[in-house]
Design an enzyme around this catalytic site. Structure first.
Site, PDB file in Angstrom:
ATOM      1  N   LYS A   1       0.177   4.306  -0.387  1.00 48.07           N
ATOM      2  CA  LYS A   1      -0.528   5.311   0.441  1.00 48.07           C
ATOM      3  C   LYS A   1      -0.408   6.773  -0.464  1.00 48.07           C
ATOM      4  CE  LYS A   1      -0.112   3.185   4.730  1.00 48.07           C
ATOM      5  NZ  LYS A   1      -0.307   3.214   6.187  1.00 48.07           N
TER       6      LYS A   1
ATOM      7  N   SER B   1       3.169  -2.217  10.458  1.00 46.84           N
ATOM      8  CA  SER B   1       4.640  -2.393  10.712  1.00 46.84           C
ATOM      9  C   SER B   1       5.253  -3.605  10.373  1.00 46.84           C
ATOM     10  CB  SER B   1       4.898  -1.956  12.216  1.00 46.84           C
ATOM     11  OG  SER B   1       4.472  -0.573  12.596  1.00 46.84           O
TER      12      SER B   1
ATOM     13  N   GLU C   1      -5.789  -5.104  10.624  1.00 47.67           N
ATOM     14  CA  GLU C   1      -4.576  -3.910  10.765  1.00 47.67           C
ATOM     15  C   GLU C   1      -5.048  -3.200  12.139  1.00 47.67           C
ATOM     16  OE1 GLU C   1      -2.839  -2.770   6.912  1.00 47.67           O
ATOM     17  OE2 GLU C   1      -4.408  -1.453   7.013  1.00 47.67           O
TER      18      GLU C   1
ATOM     19  N   ASN D   1       0.914  -1.187   0.069  1.00 49.38           N
ATOM     20  CA  ASN D   1      -0.070   0.055   0.048  1.00 49.38           C
ATOM     21  C   ASN D   1       0.858   1.372  -0.192  1.00 49.38           C
ATOM     22  OD1 ASN D   1      -1.932   1.947   0.537  1.00 49.38           O
ATOM     23  ND2 ASN D   1      -2.320   1.315   2.670  1.00 49.38           N
TER      24      ASN D   1
ATOM     25  N   HIS E   1      -9.449   1.266   4.803  1.00 46.43           N
ATOM     26  CA  HIS E   1      -8.186   1.403   5.447  1.00 46.43           C
ATOM     27  C   HIS E   1      -8.708   2.301   6.771  1.00 46.43           C
ATOM     28  CE1 HIS E   1      -4.246   2.573   6.526  1.00 46.43           C
ATOM     29  NE2 HIS E   1      -3.883   1.407   6.049  1.00 46.43           N
TER      30      HIS E   1
ATOM     31  N   GLY F   1       2.178   2.068  10.905  1.00 50.42           N
ATOM     32  CA  GLY F   1       3.202   3.220  10.844  1.00 50.42           C
ATOM     33  C   GLY F   1       3.879   3.601  12.185  1.00 50.42           C
TER      34      GLY F   1
ATOM     35  N   GLU G   1      -6.957   4.654   7.865  1.00 49.19           N
ATOM     36  CA  GLU G   1      -6.662   6.064   7.595  1.00 49.19           C
ATOM     37  C   GLU G   1      -7.894   6.753   6.925  1.00 49.19           C
ATOM     38  OE1 GLU G   1      -2.888   5.488   5.593  1.00 49.19           O
ATOM     39  OE2 GLU G   1      -2.266   4.980   7.575  1.00 49.19           O
TER      40      GLU G   1
HETATM   41  P1  PGA Z   1       2.597   0.221   7.710  1.00 46.23           P
HETATM   42  O1  PGA Z   1       1.313   0.377   7.142  1.00 46.23           O
HETATM   43  O2  PGA Z   1       3.014  -0.997   7.302  1.00 46.23           O
HETATM   44  O3  PGA Z   1       3.384   1.475   7.275  1.00 46.23           O
HETATM   45  O4  PGA Z   1       2.600   0.127   9.361  1.00 46.23           O
HETATM   46  C1  PGA Z   1       0.271  -0.701   7.170  1.00 46.23           C
HETATM   47  C2  PGA Z   1      -1.051  -0.214   6.324  1.00 46.23           C
HETATM   48  O5  PGA Z   1      -1.453   1.174   6.502  1.00 46.23           O
HETATM   49  O6  PGA Z   1      -1.671  -0.826   5.571  1.00 46.23           O
END
Ligand code: PGA
Length: 257
Positions: free
Chosen positions: A13, A215, A169, A11, A97, A175, A99
């Site tokens: 982003k 992560s 997740e 992803n 997601h 993140g 976010e």
């Molecule tokens: P990250 O994000 O690997 O940077 O923690 C995962 C995600 O948001 O899908």
């Protein structure tokens, strides 16, 4: 023997301008274009979907978008439809997601409409579920995950739901550099599979792929993938460099072999 084909998605982003995206897609293609033992999906920003699509055409790497709007077309300024995503070469789409839930007010209801629309247009939804830190601390993890899962899949028949990929997740792991432990991931993945069995039957539950996200790095993917109910990963930060994404694919696969 693997019951389910593993699936690892990057992803990207809101990262990567055109030149950067082309470089990354070419790097991934050079290293992984013949890999058939798992499904590899790249999910870049809308602006570079076309270019990445051309680069990975005729490889085993697939294209995904990070969101969609549920209507096929219309006066919806700023939105992108499933028809447009298919047209540019997408086979997958991330939906719900955390976010998007946090910054763009996505709810279980909008997630559900998007999942249905994706399936109708033959896009495979990667539907995200997961608790916040305060939920986990208050012992509400299963409750929140169940709420996202049940309402996100509401109204879907077994036959329709069988292709959906679920991404677990935990929001506190996204993140932050703080991944869920393999045992914590397995516990929730197992719960999700049990709930899927109740909702959609044993066969669908057994065949549904559940990714872990939060992560994921080359150093922790193998152990996470070794868990019996973890079928893949949704990778954010570590998918932005060719080197670390390729290592994640290789180490992740090792966890399943
Ligand atoms: P990250 O994000 O690997 O940077 O923690 C995962 C995600 O948001 O899908």
């Amino acid at each position: 023997m693997m019951i389910r084909k593993p699936i690892i998605a990057g992803n990207w982003k809101m990262y990567k301008t055109m030149g950067e995206a082309i470089e990354l897609a070419n790097g991934v293609k050079r290293a992984l274009s013949d890999e058939e033992r798992l499904d590899i999906v790249l999910c870049p920003a809308y602006t570079v979907l076309g270019e990445v699509s051309e680069i990975i055409a005729e490889t085993n790497i697939r294209l995904g978008a990070q969101d969609l709007f549920w209507e096929a077309e219309g006066a919806f300024t700023g939105e992108i439809s499933p028809v447009m995503l298919k047209d540019v070469g997408c086979s997958y789409v991330i939906i719900g997601h955390s976010e998007r839930r946090k910054f763009f007010y996505e709810t279980n209801e909008t997630v559900n409409r998007k999942v249905k629309s994706a399936l109708k247009h033959k896009l495979i939804p990667i539907m995200c579920v997961g608790e916040q830190l305060e939920d986990r601390d208050a012992g509400r993890t299963f409750k929140v995950v169940e709420d996202h899962l049940v309402n996100g899949l509401k109204g879907l028949a077994k036959e329709e739901a069988k292709d959906v990929v679920i991404a677990y997740e935990p929001v506190w792991a996204i993140g932050t550099g703080r991944n869920a432990t393999p045992a914590q991931a397995q516990e929730v993945h197992k719960f999700i599979r049990e709930r899927l069995a109740v909702l959609l039957g044993n066969e669908t539950a057994r065949s549904t792929r559940i990714q872990y996200g939060g992560s994921v790095k080359p150093e922790n993917i193998k152990e996470i993938m070794q868990q019996p109910d973890v079928d893949g990963a949704l990778v954010g930060g570590a998918s932005l460099k060719t080197d670390s994404f390729v290592k994640i694919i290789k180490n992740g696969l090792e966890g399943k072999l």
